[in-house]
Scaffold this active site. Structure first.
Site, PDB file in Angstrom:
ATOM      1  N   HIS A 141       0.842  -1.193   0.000  1.00  0.00           N
ATOM      2  CA  HIS A 141       0.000   0.000   0.000  1.00  0.00           C
ATOM      3  C   HIS A 141       0.878   1.245   0.000  1.00  0.00           C
ATOM      4  CE1 HIS A 141      -3.822  -1.906   0.223  1.00  0.00           C
ATOM      5  NE2 HIS A 141      -3.489  -2.607   1.276  1.00  0.00           N
ATOM      6  N   ARG A 397      -6.228 -10.935  -4.936  1.00  0.00           N
ATOM      7  CA  ARG A 397      -7.409 -10.229  -4.401  1.00  0.00           C
ATOM      8  C   ARG A 397      -8.132  -9.532  -5.538  1.00  0.00           C
ATOM      9  NH1 ARG A 397      -8.749  -5.290  -0.292  1.00  0.00           N
ATOM     10  NH2 ARG A 397      -7.108  -4.185  -1.402  1.00  0.00           N
ATOM     11  N   GLU A 507     -15.793  -5.918   4.950  1.00  0.00           N
ATOM     12  CA  GLU A 507     -15.130  -4.625   5.111  1.00  0.00           C
ATOM     13  C   GLU A 507     -15.993  -3.547   5.736  1.00  0.00           C
ATOM     14  OE1 GLU A 507     -12.209  -3.629   1.815  1.00  0.00           O
ATOM     15  OE2 GLU A 507     -13.554  -5.006   0.781  1.00  0.00           O
ATOM     16  N   ASP A 544     -11.590   0.037   5.663  1.00  0.00           N
ATOM     17  CA  ASP A 544     -12.854   0.526   5.118  1.00  0.00           C
ATOM     18  C   ASP A 544     -13.952   0.561   6.158  1.00  0.00           C
ATOM     19  OD1 ASP A 544     -12.779   1.192   2.141  1.00  0.00           O
ATOM     20  OD2 ASP A 544     -11.630  -0.655   2.217  1.00  0.00           O
ATOM     21  N   ARG A 582      -5.055  -5.238   8.742  1.00  0.00           N
ATOM     22  CA  ARG A 582      -4.682  -4.046   9.499  1.00  0.00           C
ATOM     23  C   ARG A 582      -3.740  -3.149   8.693  1.00  0.00           C
ATOM     24  NH1 ARG A 582      -5.582  -3.975  14.886  1.00  0.00           N
ATOM     25  NH2 ARG A 582      -6.394  -5.855  15.839  1.00  0.00           N
ATOM     26  N   ARG A 714      -9.908   5.750  -1.262  1.00  0.00           N
ATOM     27  CA  ARG A 714      -9.319   4.643  -0.521  1.00  0.00           C
ATOM     28  C   ARG A 714      -8.971   5.080   0.899  1.00  0.00           C
ATOM     29  NH1 ARG A 714      -8.748   0.151  -2.851  1.00  0.00           N
ATOM     30  NH2 ARG A 714      -8.911  -0.016  -5.101  1.00  0.00           N
TER      31      ARG A 714
END
Length: 880
Positions: A141, A397, A507, A544, A582, A714
């Site tokens: 990320h 994913r 989520e 989320d 996390r 996001r």
């Protein structure tokens, strides 16, 4: 307390030393007047912190009057000081055995003492360790600000600091090390911190591999050796050779949710590069073993295998050496885009190809009285087989809507209706019928749309991989059984020969609240329960859900969902693996690993857990071998404790109180984020949210939809933006109001009881304390003054009022006058950074004002702004 002061003094001394060297570097490069100006700004920032308003005004005048040619160097100066402060802390955590700057003895030693002198017998503890399964999933990320080239230099600085602590160093050696330190800081100063181009998914995957090569490859056997010694000292028993309590997986190159740049072709390249890295590192070990294992004595098994060779160990290793070289050549050709022919018996293609010969050597050495030699490098290599020959198991994913899109297009083509418009029961009936059918469903001549073709290409790629190369198939935004069955059907129709774990990711708040009913329905399907082979993995979304409902309501929903999922899987007779998505920040479920694991519901860990390690937290936890050993020890001790000494079941009155807090919290959060018509405009004006999209951090776009609002943003840039203006809003909004409401209901004593006796609630309060300590309402007001239209200032006033309410409530509950009174190291760490972050914040606000006013932004202005963003992120330490 005296010991704490002394230990902090060593950290402060290293921060000062690195700061002085950085100052010397700036003087050499830019002259004494520039250095004096930077130092003046720093001193004014410190005085401003102590309430000197005149110093604050003087600092602002200096920053706002900076000529264009000084913008970048000033931003760079404060940015690099913060990076060097991080390095000093990183070194301190290694040399003083600290976690999160709280200095503690080894966590495994502590736990073993508590267990074996208490309620846990030796066999229970050993059985737990042997079956423990901690899977740390590295993700890319876009929170890692620092470039890889700088990370390598930072690691070299740590090595110098460690060497300089040797009190037996001579004057010449001390001088050489100091010179090396100065050279490294100079290299750092003259290296551009900001990437010139956005990394690709392949670049991100290579960055993950670099972490393994530089640190984890050494740390894993070091940790297992240390663990074995601790167990042997306590119990007289050695751990099995193949024990692997902690292993690593990855999303880098496999996470295509909202990232159009992760394609089947990219995933194939990443899988090949992962194999290539593993083969290269295993080859390096084998070459060393060829030099070491020169002995002739061997058992009958090895002599028969090598046809009575005079150098039996070396003969086996030379064969492995050649096969690994062949493997590397083969993979080089594949990575270059070729499809080479290969005799699979000539390469290392399965884990057994490497493990079986190495175990043969190990047994022979032990049988011939050479256990001491066997337990050296050879044992290390055997233990590194936890990385397998694929280095990292790659998760895939994808969003649930993409699978439904495939089936909708397919059913329309076949003329059997439109899957997109079917209800859940109709979808399930169709999917189960096709899953049980032996005939193919996909027409040979079908030409699907580009999006659908890409999903099918990914499924075909999965079908072509060995099962050991891949981890789980994670379905984001999952909410119904059909979301899981759809993936299973697509895998079946594309020829997947092995049962891949398909994992729903719950989520949003609503999805978490319905997770148990969804999994109950799914596990009630006989066909599906047979497919699971007795194990069900479920992913819990933190980012989320917090963006949807606020941290307090999201945390309670996550806790309840886990409790319910444990009961559902127990009733169905399947083993549950919980996968925790996390992030590094509190707003995305972040917390020190030990506290986070022990705050989970009792029974939810049970010897196994998957956890994402995201962005810059990978470097902070695993970037250096000794640091990685500490992190592995923390994870192992926490999972063992949560399994054998689980936290207490929450009392009924605690649950009832938490339900009321969650209800009040989500209402307070959504009243601002969803219902206030001015909120989006305020957010975009008061933070650098728009400008963050220009920063070339990660490969994934900042938004799921280009035209979307807050809901499509996001979680990472959402939190990143609020951390930049220091309001830290996502990590506390709604929490203070809900706790105050509980106090107003007369529940203060109950809240204090929960904080003292319930790890879940204690961790929430502790994390809020840290966030409140990092929040700076005065800085947030300055951003507002510079950037927000006056008509929106009322919202800023309301937000700061809520922030101050939260701080008041937490101090009241903890009966303290100071935030983080129980974690002085963390408090001091924040105080240490503030004089360097503050000028960057003030400068950033000014640069944002300038760039938004100008139609065409100069390259200098844009670079300076990017440097302030990077610097604030470095100072805050957990950016997204």
């Amino acid at each position: 307390m005296e010991q704490t002061t002394d230990m902090y003094a060593s950290l402060r001394a290293n921060v000062s030393k690195l700061g002085q060297i950085l100052g010397d570097t700036m003087r050499d490069h830019l002259g004494e007047p520039f250095l004096e100006k930077v130092e003046q700004i720093r001193q004014l920032a410190k005085r401003s912190r102590n309430g000197d308003s005149a110093a604050r005004e003087q600092m602002l005048e200096l920053l706002n009057a900076l000529p264009d040619d000084e913008l970048v160097p000033v931003a760079k100066a404060f940015n690099q000081f913060l990076n060097l402060a991080n390095i000093a802390e990183q070194f301190h955590s290694i040399s003083r055995n600290c976690d999160e700057l709280v200095c503690v003895p080894d966590p495994v030693e502590l736990l073993l003492g508590r267990m074996l002198n208490g309620p846990i017998d030796q066999q229970q503890m050993l059985d737990c360790l042997k079956t423990m399964d901690i899977d740390l999933v590295l993700t890319a990320h876009p929170t890692e600000i620092s470039r890889r080239t700088l990370i390598q230099k930072y690691a070299a600085v740590v090595d110098c600091l460690a060497a300089l602590e040797n009190d037996k160093l001579g004057q010449r050696e001390m001088k050489q090390l100091t010179l090396r330190l100065r050279q490294l800081v100079s290299q750092i100063w003259h290296t551009n911190e900001i990437r010139s181009v956005r990394p690709t998914p392949v670049d991100e995957a290579r960055w993950g591999l670099a972490t393994i090569e530089a640190s984890l490859w050494q740390a894993v056997p070091d940790f297992l050796r240390q663990l074995n010694d601790q167990i042997e000292e306590r119990t007289g028993t050695q751990l099995p050779i193949d024990i692997a309590p902690v292993r690593f997986s990855s999303w880098m190159g496999g996470d295509r949710d909202g990232n159009p740049f992760v394609t089947a072709k990219v995933t194939q390249e990443v899988l090949d590069r992962n194999r290539h890295a593993a083969a290269r590192l295993h080859l390096k070990d084998v070459v060393e073993l060829v030099a070491e294992l020169s002995m002739e004595d061997a058992n009958d098994e090895l002599m028969a295998y090598t046809h009575n060779s005079r150098e039996p160990y070396r003969d086996v290793l030379r064969d492995l050496r050649q096969k690994l070289r062949n493997t590397i050549d083969f993979l080089n050709a594949r990575i270059a885009g070729h499809q080479p022919e290969v005799d699979y018996s000539s390469i290392i293609w399965h884990k057994a190809d490497l493990q079986a010969p190495l175990m043969l050597l190990y047994r022979s050495l032990c049988d011939c009285g050479m256990r001491l030699i066997a337990n050296g490098l050879l044992l290390d290599m055997l233990r590194r087989l936890c990385f397998g020959i694929h280095m990292l198991k790659l998760d895939i994913r994808q969003d649930a809507a993409r699978h439904a899109e495939v089936l909708g297009e397919l059913t329309r083509y076949l003329g059997i209706g439109d899957y997109a418009h079917w209800g859940e029961s109709e979808r399930q009936g169709f999917l189960l019928k096709e899953l049980s059918s032996r005939r193919p469903l996909l027409p040979v001549n079908w030409q699907p749309s580009e999006n659908v073709a890409e999903v099918l290409a990914t499924c075909r790629l999965i079908a072509q991989q060995p099962a050991q190369a891949l981890g789980s198939y994670v379905i984001s935004m999952a909410g119904k059984p059909s979301d899981v069955l759809a993936v299973l059907l697509l895998l079946k129709e594309t020829g997947c020969p092995h049962p891949m774990r398909v994992v729903p990711l719950f989520e949003t708040l609503e999805d978490l609240n319905h997770a148990a009913s969804c999994m109950t329905s799914l596990l009630n399907i006989d066909w599906y329960r047979g497919y699971t082979q007795g194990t069900q993995e479920v992913m819990i979304g933190y980012s989320d859900s917090a963006k949807d409902a606020g941290v307090m309501a999201a945390a309670w929903a996550q806790y309840r969902a886990q409790e319910q999922l444990v009961a559902v899987c127990r009733n169905a007779g399947v083993k549950l693996i919980l996968f925790h998505g996390r992030g590094g920040t509190v707003g995305r479920g972040g917390a020190p690993a030990h506290d986070a694991i022990l705050s989970q519901p009792p029974g939810s860990v049970d010897g196994r857990i998957r956890v994402t390690e995201q962005g810059e937290m990978i470097r902070f936890k695993f970037g250096l071998p000794k640091q990685a050993v500490q992190s592995l020890a923390l994870y192992t001790s926490a999972v063992m404790e949560a399994t054998l000494l689980p936290p207490p079941e929450p009392e009924p009155q605690w649950r009832e109180c938490m339900e009321r807090i969650a209800t009040d919290s989500v209402a307070a959060y959504r009243k601002v984020v969803r219902e206030d018509p001015d909120f989006v405009a305020y957010f975009r004006a008061a933070t650098p949210e728009v400008e963050l999209g220009k920063l070339p951090l990660g490969s994934r776009p900042a938004k799921r939809r280009v035209d979307g609002g807050i809901e499509s943003l996001r979680a990472i840039p959402w939190i990143f933006a609020w951390s930049q203006n220091r309001l830290m809003l996502p990590a506390w909004l709604g929490a203070g109001e809900s706790l105050q409401a509980a106090i107003d209901r007369g529940e203060k004593a109950l809240l204090q009881e929960m904080e003292q006796r319930w790890p879940f609630f204690r961790t929430r309060i502790s994390m809020m304390e840290m966030v409140y300590a990092k929040a700076e309402p005065n800085l947030a007001r300055y951003y507002e003054t510079c950037l927000v239209p006056p008509a929106l200032h009322h919202l800023g006033d309301a937000l700061i009022e809520r922030l101050q309410l939260g701080i008041k409530v937490v101090l009241e509950l903890t009966e303290s006058n100071t935030l983080m009174a129980h974690t002085p190291w963390n408090r001091e760490s924040i105080k240490l950074r503030n004089p360097y972050i503050d000028p960057l914040n003030f400068l950033q606000a000014e640069l944002l004002r300038r760039t938004r006013k100008e139609a065409q932004t100069s390259a200098t202005l844009e670079l300076a702004l990017m440097l302030t963003i990077a610097g604030v992120a470095a100072g805050m330490r957990n950016t997204g």
